[in-house]
Design a protein around this motif. Structure first.
Motif, PDB file in Angstrom:
ATOM      1  N   PRO A   1     -19.183  -2.456 -50.633  1.00 51.57           N
ATOM      2  CA  PRO A   1     -20.266  -3.588 -50.556  1.00 51.57           C
ATOM      3  C   PRO A   1     -21.512  -3.544 -49.995  1.00 51.57           C
ATOM      4  CG  PRO A   1     -18.014  -4.541 -50.053  1.00 51.57           C
ATOM      5  CD  PRO A   1     -17.752  -2.756 -50.014  1.00 51.57           C
ATOM      6  N   TRP A   2     -21.474  -2.807 -48.928  1.00 56.49           N
ATOM      7  CA  TRP A   2     -22.408  -2.316 -47.972  1.00 56.49           C
ATOM      8  C   TRP A   2     -23.309  -1.159 -49.012  1.00 56.49           C
ATOM      9  CZ3 TRP A   2     -25.531  -4.854 -44.551  1.00 56.49           C
ATOM     10  CH2 TRP A   2     -25.120  -5.983 -43.895  1.00 56.49           C
ATOM     11  N   GLY A   3     -22.702  -0.353 -49.687  1.00 52.08           N
ATOM     12  CA  GLY A   3     -23.149   0.726 -50.450  1.00 52.08           C
ATOM     13  C   GLY A   3     -24.092  -0.015 -51.652  1.00 52.08           C
ATOM     14  N   PHE A   4     -23.669  -1.199 -52.287  1.00 48.02           N
ATOM     15  CA  PHE A   4     -24.431  -1.834 -52.921  1.00 48.02           C
ATOM     16  C   PHE A   4     -25.988  -2.219 -52.690  1.00 48.02           C
ATOM     17  CE2 PHE A   4     -20.593  -2.996 -55.513  1.00 48.02           C
ATOM     18  CZ  PHE A   4     -20.758  -2.609 -56.569  1.00 48.02           C
ATOM     19  N   TYR A   5     -25.877  -2.784 -51.194  1.00 44.40           N
ATOM     20  CA  TYR A   5     -26.975  -3.579 -50.562  1.00 44.40           C
ATOM     21  C   TYR A   5     -27.764  -2.262 -50.122  1.00 44.40           C
ATOM     22  CZ  TYR A   5     -25.147  -8.231 -49.385  1.00 44.40           C
ATOM     23  OH  TYR A   5     -24.819  -9.503 -49.504  1.00 44.40           O
ATOM     24  N   LEU A   6     -27.179  -1.014 -49.714  1.00 43.54           N
ATOM     25  CA  LEU A   6     -28.282  -0.260 -49.196  1.00 43.54           C
ATOM     26  C   LEU A   6     -28.943   0.710 -50.154  1.00 43.54           C
ATOM     27  CD1 LEU A   6     -25.723   0.606 -46.004  1.00 43.54           C
ATOM     28  CD2 LEU A   6     -27.940  -0.709 -45.863  1.00 43.54           C
ATOM     29  N   VAL A   7     -28.399   0.978 -51.064  1.00 41.60           N
ATOM     30  CA  VAL A   7     -28.887   1.946 -52.250  1.00 41.60           C
ATOM     31  C   VAL A   7     -30.079   1.103 -52.733  1.00 41.60           C
ATOM     32  CG1 VAL A   7     -28.561   2.847 -54.555  1.00 41.60           C
ATOM     33  CG2 VAL A   7     -26.963   3.308 -52.898  1.00 41.60           C
ATOM     34  N   LEU A   8     -29.799  -0.062 -53.016  1.00 43.21           N
ATOM     35  CA  LEU A   8     -30.794  -1.138 -53.629  1.00 43.21           C
ATOM     36  C   LEU A   8     -31.981  -1.403 -52.750  1.00 43.21           C
ATOM     37  CD1 LEU A   8     -28.838  -3.752 -55.749  1.00 43.21           C
ATOM     38  CD2 LEU A   8     -30.120  -1.412 -56.611  1.00 43.21           C
ATOM     39  N   ALA A   9     -31.716  -1.437 -51.204  1.00 48.38           N
ATOM     40  CA  ALA A   9     -32.443  -1.566 -50.086  1.00 48.38           C
ATOM     41  C   ALA A   9     -33.620  -0.715 -50.185  1.00 48.38           C
ATOM     42  CB  ALA A   9     -31.692  -1.770 -48.813  1.00 48.38           C
ATOM     43  N   VAL A  10     -33.024   0.611 -50.167  1.00 57.60           N
ATOM     44  CA  VAL A  10     -33.920   1.805 -49.977  1.00 57.60           C
ATOM     45  C   VAL A  10     -34.822   1.832 -51.368  1.00 57.60           C
ATOM     46  CG1 VAL A  10     -32.560   3.023 -48.393  1.00 57.60           C
ATOM     47  CG2 VAL A  10     -32.090   3.460 -50.728  1.00 57.60           C
ATOM     48  N   ALA A  11     -34.238   1.494 -52.399  1.00 58.98           N
ATOM     49  CA  ALA A  11     -35.079   1.367 -53.876  1.00 58.98           C
ATOM     50  C   ALA A  11     -36.061   0.622 -53.843  1.00 58.98           C
ATOM     51  CB  ALA A  11     -34.047   1.240 -54.957  1.00 58.98           C
ATOM     52  N   PHE A  12     -35.864  -0.703 -53.310  1.00 64.98           N
ATOM     53  CA  PHE A  12     -36.850  -1.949 -53.189  1.00 64.98           C
ATOM     54  C   PHE A  12     -37.789  -1.264 -51.907  1.00 64.98           C
ATOM     55  CE2 PHE A  12     -33.606  -4.776 -54.832  1.00 64.98           C
ATOM     56  CZ  PHE A  12     -33.848  -4.520 -56.005  1.00 64.98           C
ATOM     57  N   GLY A  13     -37.260  -0.837 -50.990  1.00 64.90           N
ATOM     58  CA  GLY A  13     -38.245  -0.401 -49.849  1.00 64.90           C
ATOM     59  C   GLY A  13     -39.211   0.632 -50.298  1.00 64.90           C
ATOM     60  N   PHE A  14     -38.748   1.600 -51.050  1.00 62.30           N
ATOM     61  CA  PHE A  14     -39.736   2.780 -51.417  1.00 62.30           C
ATOM     62  C   PHE A  14     -40.642   1.978 -52.569  1.00 62.30           C
ATOM     63  CE2 PHE A  14     -40.347   6.189 -54.787  1.00 62.30           C
ATOM     64  CZ  PHE A  14     -40.606   7.059 -53.737  1.00 62.30           C
ATOM     65  N   MET A  15     -40.280   1.144 -53.340  1.00 60.62           N
ATOM     66  CA  MET A  15     -41.029   0.449 -54.190  1.00 60.62           C
ATOM     67  C   MET A  15     -42.339  -0.188 -53.517  1.00 60.62           C
ATOM     68  SD  MET A  15     -40.042  -2.456 -57.030  1.00 60.62           S
ATOM     69  CE  MET A  15     -40.225  -3.721 -55.784  1.00 60.62           C
ATOM     70  N   LEU A  16     -41.801  -0.973 -52.382  1.00 63.21           N
ATOM     71  CA  LEU A  16     -42.764  -1.901 -51.796  1.00 63.21           C
ATOM     72  C   LEU A  16     -43.753  -0.986 -50.854  1.00 63.21           C
ATOM     73  CD1 LEU A  16     -40.365  -4.626 -50.852  1.00 63.21           C
ATOM     74  CD2 LEU A  16     -42.127  -4.784 -52.637  1.00 63.21           C
ATOM     75  N   HIS A  17     -43.239  -0.142 -50.183  1.00 60.74           N
ATOM     76  CA  HIS A  17     -43.808   0.613 -48.972  1.00 60.74           C
ATOM     77  C   HIS A  17     -44.340   1.808 -49.099  1.00 60.74           C
ATOM     78  CE1 HIS A  17     -42.386  -2.885 -46.805  1.00 60.74           C
ATOM     79  NE2 HIS A  17     -40.976  -2.389 -46.820  1.00 60.74           N
ATOM     80  N   VAL A  18     -43.821   2.527 -50.379  1.00 59.91           N
ATOM     81  CA  VAL A  18     -44.371   3.833 -50.805  1.00 59.91           C
ATOM     82  C   VAL A  18     -45.214   3.710 -51.783  1.00 59.91           C
ATOM     83  CG1 VAL A  18     -43.683   6.370 -51.196  1.00 59.91           C
ATOM     84  CG2 VAL A  18     -42.447   5.027 -49.590  1.00 59.91           C
ATOM     85  N   ARG A  19     -44.603   3.503 -52.775  1.00 55.92           N
ATOM     86  CA  ARG A  19     -45.494   3.115 -54.143  1.00 55.92           C
ATOM     87  C   ARG A  19     -46.095   1.812 -54.104  1.00 55.92           C
ATOM     88  NH1 ARG A  19     -45.775   8.069 -56.261  1.00 55.92           N
ATOM     89  NH2 ARG A  19     -43.710   8.687 -57.385  1.00 55.92           N
ATOM     90  N   LYS A  20     -46.199   1.070 -53.198  1.00 56.03           N
ATOM     91  CA  LYS A  20     -47.259  -0.092 -52.997  1.00 56.03           C
ATOM     92  C   LYS A  20     -47.304  -1.118 -54.362  1.00 56.03           C
ATOM     93  CE  LYS A  20     -48.428   1.428 -49.123  1.00 56.03           C
ATOM     94  NZ  LYS A  20     -48.088   0.830 -47.687  1.00 56.03           N
ATOM     95  N   ARG A  21     -46.140  -1.277 -54.834  1.00 54.72           N
ATOM     96  CA  ARG A  21     -46.119  -2.219 -56.015  1.00 54.72           C
ATOM     97  C   ARG A  21     -46.209  -3.402 -55.614  1.00 54.72           C
ATOM     98  NH1 ARG A  21     -41.628   1.463 -58.403  1.00 54.72           N
ATOM     99  NH2 ARG A  21     -42.860   3.094 -59.298  1.00 54.72           N
ATOM    100  N   ASN A  22     -47.138  -4.403 -56.203  1.00 54.17           N
ATOM    101  CA  ASN A  22     -47.155  -5.832 -55.829  1.00 54.17           C
ATOM    102  C   ASN A  22     -46.513  -6.727 -56.793  1.00 54.17           C
ATOM    103  OD1 ASN A  22     -48.757  -5.757 -58.014  1.00 54.17           O
ATOM    104  ND2 ASN A  22     -50.857  -6.016 -57.093  1.00 54.17           N
ATOM    105  N   ARG A  23     -45.455  -6.180 -57.499  1.00 57.24           N
ATOM    106  CA  ARG A  23     -44.703  -7.194 -58.356  1.00 57.24           C
ATOM    107  C   ARG A  23     -43.485  -7.390 -57.837  1.00 57.24           C
ATOM    108  NH1 ARG A  23     -43.156  -6.341 -62.971  1.00 57.24           N
ATOM    109  NH2 ARG A  23     -42.863  -8.242 -63.910  1.00 57.24           N
TER     110      ARG A  23
END
Length: 516
Positions: free
Chosen positions: A147-169
């Motif tokens: 269960p936490w594997g689901f959360y954490l893989v997607l969390a770092v994917a979204f975090g990378f998208m927001l904070h590294v790639r700076k995507r605004n969608r």
């Protein structure tokens, strides 16, 4: 700092905003006026997806967990979610508290006390061995690593998208951009986002509807009244909605404060049961044995399909749980990713497993093994009580009545459950509000009216499900149905994330070569 300026109304994604409203209204009408027929349809769809195609959920669950370990210890693990020298905005405790309470609602307390009872009479437990040895293993398995594997893989994917790639969608579809390219802006992207919103609604409805009747039972018990449980439950839902709406409208500070309060209440409850119940030794020793048995048999538990359907245990439970966590993946990982700025991918995944999985296991070990001890010592036959009444909520009340200062524990449990629901749903409403915009730049905040709308939407379907007198099977069906298409999206996001990480590493190497 969060920008509190009003967002341009042209930026609001009216399709994503109004479609859920229409869908919820339709489902509410169906559940209210045609409860029996609605439940039959749900059951038929659930049987096809969960029984016929059930291995699909199991493969994805194990695959995502393995992926989380690979990412953590690969060269990608040292990538920081933000600038290379950026520091985390929140302390480990504040970050962990928000992550844990966003990822788990009050149902963790409901299940911690009682889940072993649901397994105790299952024929599969008899196949494996004794109730003492196995009934407390499956709660740990169903609520921890995968269960936490689901959360954490997607969390770092979204975090990378927001904070590294700076995507605004800030949408599910945006995380698929590295794989889908410009298709993300078209029909495919819109369809993914609508699936995500549907899954979010299904997940919140399931969670709210499962555990809130326990809260109404506690109120009836404390005040020695006999008001209809549905009426009390709806009142609790409204009060909880008011609390999480108030916290959300006060921004991330309100969410953080509520999360810390919830954690303090949670661990106070666990400490009281552990040290003052008189079952300390039994709780620790049974918990230690169950944890060891779960780890030792992890791969077997994760791949068991019962092909001859001798008990249908994975179809009834494991598949439901993986689906349950998948639908929660729409909001919780997005929130975890958004508050993880400044941490490396390795820190987020390992920190999530330490704080999230650790706190979850402690809850099931203490509360679950206390109630199991009550059964095994002969103080109260909880299994017989559940079989005769079918009322798991009253069984939990009976368990608590065996504790010293039981009225205090009932009050503490009630307040903690409200706090858990409030801290889960303020973060969910925040992420859902972000979904209502085509674009939302870093630091920009959704309009308060949009936030208020989502706060209200999140409790409408749970109320409708209460009126439909939904059984646990029907509530499971909602999650299994919603999770089927979302699982495909989770695979797309995972592939996109790995592709983007590889591209980012190449960019870093090229930049370093230019400097040299």
């Amino acid at each position: 700092m969060v920008n509190h300026k009003k967002m341009d109304k042209k930026q609001i994604d009216w399709m994503i905003t109004l479609f859920p409203l229409s869908l919820i209204i339709i489902l509410c009408i169906l559940f209210f006026y045609m409860p029996n027929k609605s439940n039959r349809v749900l059951s038929q769809i659930r049987f096809f997806l969960g029984d016929t195609l059930g291995v699909y959920y199991l493969i994805i669950g194990l695959g995502i967990f393995i992926l989380s370990i690979f990412i953590t210890f690969s060269k990608f693990g040292d990538i920081r979610l933000g600038k290379p020298d950026e520091k985390p905005k929140y302390s480990f405790f504040a970050w962990g508290a928000m992550m844990f309470t966003a990822g788990l609602a009050a149902d963790i307390l409901f299940y911690s006390f009682s889940e072993w009872i649901l397994y105790a009479t299952d024929p599969h437990i008899a196949e494996l061995g004794s109730i003492q040895d196995w009934s407390s293993v499956f709660p740990l398995f169903h609520w921890s690593l995968i269960p936490w594997g689901f959360y954490l893989v997607l969390a770092v994917a979204f975090g990378f998208m927001l904070h590294v790639r700076k995507r605004n969608r800030q949408k599910f579809s945006e995380a698929c951009r590295p794989l889908l390219g410009n298709h993300t802006n078209g029909f495919i992207g819109r369809f993914i986002d609508l699936l995500a919103v549907f899954a979010l609604i299904a997940g919140t409805a399931t969670t709210f509807t499962l555990a809130t009747p326990l809260m109404s039972s506690i109120i009836n018990e404390l005040f020695n009244i006999n008001i209809d449980r549905t009426v009390v439950t709806i009142t609790i839902l409204i009060v909880t909605c008011i609390i999480y709406t108030y916290a959300l409208l006060h921004g991330i500070k309100g969410i953080s404060f509520l999360a810390k309060v919830c954690i303090y209440l949670f661990f106070t409850l666990l400490a009281f049961v552990l040290f003052f119940s008189g079952e300390t030794k039994y709780i620790i020793e049974t918990g230690f044995s169950s944890l060891g048995r779960m780890i030792q048999n992890f791969i077997e538990l994760a791949t068991f399909t019962d092909p001859q359907r001798s008990t249908s245990f994975p179809q009834n439970w494991t598949i439901f749980y993986w689906a349950y966590w998948m639908v929660w993946c729409v909001a919780a990982p997005f929130f975890i990713g958004s508050i993880s700025k400044g941490r490396t991918i390795k820190q987020v995944i390992l920190g999530g497993y330490v704080f999230g999985v650790g706190s979850t296991l402690i809850s099931f070990i203490i509360l679950g093994n206390y109630s199991l001890g009550v059964q095994m010592s002969g103080r109260c036959d909880l299994i017989a009580l559940y079989q005769s009444t079918g009322d798991l909520y009253q069984v939990i009340i009976t368990i608590i009545r065996t504790l010293p200062a039981s009225n205090f524990i009932l009050i503490l449990l009630l307040i903690t459950m409200i706090a858990f629901y409030a801290t889960s749903f303020d973060s969910i409403a925040l992420i859902a509000s972000c979904y209502s915009y085509h674009r939302l730049g870093e630091g920009e905040k959704p309009h308060k009216i949009i936030e208020l709308m989502w706060c209200i939407l999140l409790i409408l379907l749970p109320i409708a499900l209460l009126f439909s007198d939904s059984s646990m099977t029907n509530l499971q069906s909602v999650s299994i149905i919603a999770a089927f298409p979302i699982a495909i999206v989770i695979i797309l996001i995972s592939i996109s994330f790995i592709k983007d990480l590889k591209k980012y590493n190449i960019e870093l190497n090229e930049a370093n070569c230019e400097k040299d």
